[in-house]
Design a protein around this motif. Structure first.
Motif, PDB file in Angstrom:
ATOM      1  N   ARG A 246      53.164  -0.698  13.604  1.00 29.17           N
ATOM      2  CA  ARG A 246      53.520   0.610  12.546  1.00 29.17           C
ATOM      3  C   ARG A 246      52.740   0.292  11.228  1.00 29.17           C
ATOM      4  O   ARG A 246      52.431   1.112  10.597  1.00 29.17           O
ATOM      5  N   LEU A 249      49.320   1.843  11.858  1.00 29.70           N
ATOM      6  CA  LEU A 249      49.268   3.094  11.975  1.00 29.70           C
ATOM      7  C   LEU A 249      49.379   3.611  10.568  1.00 29.70           C
ATOM      8  O   LEU A 249      49.289   5.049  10.449  1.00 29.70           O
ATOM      9  N   LYS A 250      49.269   2.854   9.414  1.00 37.88           N
ATOM     10  CA  LYS A 250      49.235   3.527   8.318  1.00 37.88           C
ATOM     11  C   LYS A 250      47.804   3.849   7.801  1.00 37.88           C
ATOM     12  O   LYS A 250      47.613   4.752   6.997  1.00 37.88           O
ATOM     13  N   ALA A 251      46.946   3.437   8.868  1.00 37.06           N
ATOM     14  CA  ALA A 251      45.685   3.853   8.502  1.00 37.06           C
ATOM     15  C   ALA A 251      45.196   5.177   8.781  1.00 37.06           C
ATOM     16  O   ALA A 251      46.124   5.494   9.841  1.00 37.06           O
ATOM     17  N   ASP A 252      44.290   5.836   8.132  1.00 35.85           N
ATOM     18  CA  ASP A 252      43.828   6.967   8.707  1.00 35.85           C
ATOM     19  C   ASP A 252      43.222   6.994  10.410  1.00 35.85           C
ATOM     20  O   ASP A 252      42.739   5.880  10.715  1.00 35.85           O
ATOM     21  N   THR A 253      43.578   8.102  11.050  1.00 34.53           N
ATOM     22  CA  THR A 253      43.051   8.071  12.325  1.00 34.53           C
ATOM     23  C   THR A 253      41.732   7.956  12.531  1.00 34.53           C
ATOM     24  O   THR A 253      41.296   7.505  13.348  1.00 34.53           O
ATOM     25  N   LEU A 256      40.976   4.213  12.397  1.00 42.92           N
ATOM     26  CA  LEU A 256      41.433   3.510  13.841  1.00 42.92           C
ATOM     27  C   LEU A 256      40.321   3.707  14.806  1.00 42.92           C
ATOM     28  O   LEU A 256      40.095   3.058  15.680  1.00 42.92           O
ATOM     29  N   ARG A 257      39.990   5.049  14.826  1.00 41.15           N
ATOM     30  CA  ARG A 257      38.932   5.674  15.744  1.00 41.15           C
ATOM     31  C   ARG A 257      37.753   4.598  15.817  1.00 41.15           C
ATOM     32  O   ARG A 257      37.073   4.215  16.747  1.00 41.15           O
TER      33      ARG A 257
ATOM     34  N   GLN B 194      60.152   0.287  19.541  1.00 37.84           N
ATOM     35  CA  GLN B 194      59.837   0.629  18.193  1.00 37.84           C
ATOM     36  C   GLN B 194      60.052   2.289  17.972  1.00 37.84           C
ATOM     37  O   GLN B 194      59.235   2.858  18.749  1.00 37.84           O
ATOM     38  N   PHE B 196      59.196   5.700  16.742  1.00 37.64           N
ATOM     39  CA  PHE B 196      57.826   5.993  15.859  1.00 37.64           C
ATOM     40  C   PHE B 196      58.427   7.459  15.259  1.00 37.64           C
ATOM     41  O   PHE B 196      58.969   8.457  15.988  1.00 37.64           O
ATOM     42  N   GLU B 200      53.561   9.220  13.155  1.00 37.54           N
ATOM     43  CA  GLU B 200      53.065   8.074  13.913  1.00 37.54           C
ATOM     44  C   GLU B 200      52.819   8.208  15.220  1.00 37.54           C
ATOM     45  O   GLU B 200      51.684   7.858  15.791  1.00 37.54           O
ATOM     46  N   LYS B 203      49.668  10.326  15.526  1.00 37.81           N
ATOM     47  CA  LYS B 203      48.417   9.335  15.105  1.00 37.81           C
ATOM     48  C   LYS B 203      48.232   8.495  16.527  1.00 37.81           C
ATOM     49  O   LYS B 203      46.979   8.373  16.924  1.00 37.81           O
ATOM     50  N   LEU B 204      49.100   7.996  16.948  1.00 43.00           N
ATOM     51  CA  LEU B 204      48.866   6.944  17.858  1.00 43.00           C
ATOM     52  C   LEU B 204      48.316   7.641  19.293  1.00 43.00           C
ATOM     53  O   LEU B 204      47.411   7.295  19.972  1.00 43.00           O
ATOM     54  N   ALA B 206      46.600  10.312  19.274  1.00 45.88           N
ATOM     55  CA  ALA B 206      45.345  10.902  18.867  1.00 45.88           C
ATOM     56  C   ALA B 206      44.451   9.517  19.119  1.00 45.88           C
ATOM     57  O   ALA B 206      43.232   9.543  19.811  1.00 45.88           O
ATOM     58  N   VAL B 207      44.625   8.282  18.586  1.00 41.10           N
ATOM     59  CA  VAL B 207      44.096   7.209  18.867  1.00 41.10           C
ATOM     60  C   VAL B 207      43.998   6.860  20.549  1.00 41.10           C
ATOM     61  O   VAL B 207      42.655   6.511  20.800  1.00 41.10           O
ATOM     62  N   GLN B 210      41.328   9.391  21.911  1.00 41.75           N
ATOM     63  CA  GLN B 210      40.048   8.912  21.333  1.00 41.75           C
ATOM     64  C   GLN B 210      39.476   7.419  22.205  1.00 41.75           C
ATOM     65  O   GLN B 210      38.475   7.538  22.839  1.00 41.75           O
ATOM     66  N   PHE B 211      40.511   6.663  22.598  1.00 42.68           N
ATOM     67  CA  PHE B 211      40.241   5.480  23.188  1.00 42.68           C
ATOM     68  C   PHE B 211      39.633   5.821  24.522  1.00 42.68           C
ATOM     69  O   PHE B 211      38.756   5.131  25.059  1.00 42.68           O
TER      70      PHE B 211
END
Lengths: 523, 523
Positions: A246, A249-253, A256-257, B194, B196, B200, B203-204, B206-207, B210-211
């Protein structure tokens, strides 16, 4: 007005002369290395004394490629370059260089040392860009590795870690740990489309555990992959604390990409750069084109007459006229629209479709290579501030100073373009010191460059946008010649902004012309 | 027999003189770069004319570090090196060099060119190995990037892809696609520990998409991250076919691990190497130790007398005797066991616990850099054959020839050690040509080296095995001095096989001795 050669006519020409494989052939003649199948340099018919005049509009890398290759085949080439330099967006700034941005001209004040330069345009050569690499070899341009990804570089987001930069590897290690747990759950709980044997399932779970550095039961509890908090050599290493997903996940998408994927795609390793500056490639070409380049030559008109084409240009206050068998043109199409020419309407309409990027880059000479003291050797720090990236130079390793890319806005939305030079510098400093506290104190001799305001270019890479049927038609129109005039450059490619694309566009156009020359010669 | 200084006594000494922070202090004096907090070089008390004699047994990097640092502080140092060269397992092979393997001596036949060398021992410097890097700077050793991971290099397993090598990036891209699907399922279907928020979760996902390069609905259907099958510049790129996970799972788990993880841990980027060969570090030290090194000097006895220690050694058929205030010893403990000494029994028992690795390395000079024609620039190809790895040299890029690591067996189980030189060469060729068909034709001047048979070393890196309470006790015994005798080298570290460990062990021992010298001097 002459009619462009149609795609069908071109295909007929090719059929008549042995097929495209004979044309878009093999690099060859590259010394002892076997020629690559992906090299696109055409096997041009040598003229053997027959006189053919070619005028090349613009000394960008596609124009220089054309002059170089046609020169080898016996063509009489002249390059008309509007600026004081060749290379276009292949540009390296060193001590004393002019940055010819309209409204913001600067003289680069870096110290006069070989490692203190800034590639303010093209900056990376992917290892799959075979033609660029072949020319480096052929032209004697020494290459070195370019470091793009560095897990020891930083990630900064005001929302992440209270705004304190984090090491890329601390994010990626913990993110992968969580991802591994998800996979483990996905594998254990979800119904999979493919049935796995016990052996396959065991192997897959082993790989997943390895990926995330999970316990045997599929749990992540921190890792030593991101290094130890302390010790490790003489005393046992102390593991860094696990970071909760968590918090990450505060970071910009987008950030993270970048952490997960900077290793992928066109900028995946291995990347290279010429030792001493990207424009060594340009110098490699111009060394071979002695006396063939007219600088400060502003093209004023291009007129196709069916059996020849004539070009008007202004230089030193005088108008000049050249006649040519063929013209190759890498002037950005959106500028060419404003230059007199007798192009067909369809061609002219297509020219107006190519938009241009508005990339902005800035750099500082840094008084000390403070990043090396933080164990950062090359690579990129990512931030969601407008500067977006910081690039640490690897070249000049362990020397005192280095030139650091301090901003790279390739989106055009940051407002850097509308700032004065002084405002840009201040913005770069303010944002940079959020990442490195000593930034402002270390920075000297900043340079900034907004490509859409650069003289004779007024834009960065070509932007076709989505390839709709309409754009596809325009693209095809411009890839084909208009009579004896060929457009070249990254504007006539599917992957703008890369030197490889510009070079391949020149190869394609030369191969096309070569077919016509062969057909005329009856061979 | 003298009693070793106990840990408690040492701590008392430190308390008496200002604490360990004053000793295991800051590098300092490294030019303009601020000293690193992770540099471990001790602030030795300068002797200021007071005479102190130190004998150093073995010219490995820990021994040279000791002679160099103590020399700066005014100590009178002599290094006794049994071999014809210093460096131990820091060894670079060039034209004409002797490989002093017992039963298999070779003279290296590489062409006499600067880029044709083979680092047959230490070959990589991680950017976190600060002391190695500091010495490179201090000793004027030029560094360049070492390329470890290259996604364009290959992976070979007879079970995978019908035995035809695959590009690392083709495996990793498709493996990540499947892993992304698993994560997607894991996230969607499983109960997470957890909770979310919607933001969140979005975002997860989306990551994760992307991964894996997944579709919006979490499906993987191939990617262009592993490059196009064709086109991409002038014509649209054609996507490579997706590879089914079951086909990838045919590969050895260790290989799949390498594909996913070669970017992690100690060999994560950035890695460096001295330009021109790893032994430039050794030369950097020995340049500073002129006249202080005795080569071909075989230690025959070490005797501590409480107030001094005397050393016997044989050279040129004669026995010599040296008296010293302190002895630092990087002779491998398992060899030292066979040399006469008056060590306490506890110390001698501990010496016998350190086992040694049996690493094997082999290399060929290659007539042409054929790998560059396959768009491989540096990096490692992985195979589950006994050769395990192929390393493509990046240095010498675009030149005609290169020296390639052709085998690296760090496990000792491959049988290479028991083969003759000719059998090893044949095995390397047979296995190499399964990866590159032209391998045998290209290979010339092979060298092989089995470290456990190397003269004066008889082993590769120290292997303590699991740190049981018993081993821990032995380790502590050997880290402490026996009277005036200190063991150093990677054998006295928690991370054997790295130069950094050897250097830090020397720093630790010198800091310990310095406390005694200060205590004696009453400062």
């Amino acid at each position: 007005m002459s009619k462009p050669v149609s795609r069908r006519e071109f295909l007929n020409l090719i059929a008549a002369t042995g097929g495209v494989a004979t044309v878009l052939g093999i690099g060859g003649a590259l010394g002892l290395i076997p020629a690559s199948t992906s090299a696109s340099v055409p096997n041009l018919m040598a003229l053997n004394g027959q006189r053919k005049r070619v005028v090349i509009l613009g000394g960008g890398i596609s124009g220089l490629t054309t002059a170089y290759e046609l020169g080898k085949a016996g063509y009489d080439c002249t390059v008309l370059e509007a600026s004081h330099r060749c290379g276009g967006r292949v540009m390296t700034l060193r001590h004393g260089d002019l940055i010819d941005e309209i409204g913001n001209p600067q003289i680069c004040q870096f110290d006069d040392e070989p490692h203190l330069y800034f590639n303010c345009g093209a900056a990376r050569i992917p290892s799959s860009h075979r033609n660029v690499l072949n020319y480096c070899k052929e032209l004697g341009v020494e290459l070195e590795m370019f470091i793009n990804e560095n897990k020891h570089a930083l990630v900064h987001d005001p929302e992440l870690n209270g705004g304190k930069p984090m090491r890329n590897i601390d994010i990626s290690t913990n993110l992968k740990g969580f991802m591994g747990e998800l996979m483990f759950k996905g594998f254990s709980n979800a119904e999979l489309d493919q049935p796995f044997s016990d052996a396959e399932a065991e192997k897959l779970l082993a790989v997943i555990r390895q990926f995330g550095d999970l316990n045997a039961d599929g749990r992540y509890a921190g890792s030593s992959r991101n290094g130890y908090a302390e010790g490790g050599f003489i005393s046992d290493g102390v593991q860094r604390e696990m970071i909760n997903i968590r918090d990450l996940l505060k970071a910009d998408t987008g950030l993270l990409r970048s952490v997960l994927l900077e290793n992928e795609g066109e900028t995946a390793p291995m990347l290279m750069q010429p030792t001493g500056g990207m424009d060594n490639i340009i110098k490699g070409f111009t060394r071979q084109l002695d006396g063939k380049i007219e600088y400060h030559a502003m093209v004023a008109g291009v007129y196709d007459h069916g059996n020849m084409v004539h070009v008007l240009y202004d230089k030193d206050g005088e108008r000049h006229r050249l006649e040519a068998d063929y013209v190759f043109n890498c002037i950005p199409a959106h500028l060419m629209v404003g230059i007199d020419a007798n192009f067909p309407e369809e061609y002219r309409t297509a020219m107006k479709q190519i938009r241009r990027g508005e990339a902005f880059k800035g750099a500082f000479q840094m008084k000390q290579r403070f990043w090396e003291d933080e164990e950062i050797y090359g690579g990129i720090t990512w931030t969601n501030q407008p500067i977006r990236q910081i690039w640490y130079p690897f070249h000049g390793l362990l020397k005192q100073k280095g030139v650091m890319l301090a901003a790279y806005d390739y989106g055009g939305g940051s407002g850097f373009m509308r700032m004065t030079h002084e405002e840009r510098i201040e913005a770069m400093l303010t944002q940079g010191e959020k990442i490195h506290p000593q930034y402002r104190e270390m920075a000297e001799h900043g340079v900034t460059i907004a490509w859409h305001r650069m003289n004779h270019m007024l834009g960065c890479s070509a932007r076709w946008g989505a390839m709709t049927a309409e754009n596809e038609a325009h693209y095809n129109t411009l890839q084909q010649p208009s009579g004896r005039h060929y457009f070249i450059g990254d504007q006539i490619s599917r992957k703008a902004a890369w030197m490889e694309s510009a070079i391949q566009s020149a190869h394609w156009a030369m191969a096309h012309m070569d077919q016509r020359v062969r057909a005329e010669a009856g061979v």
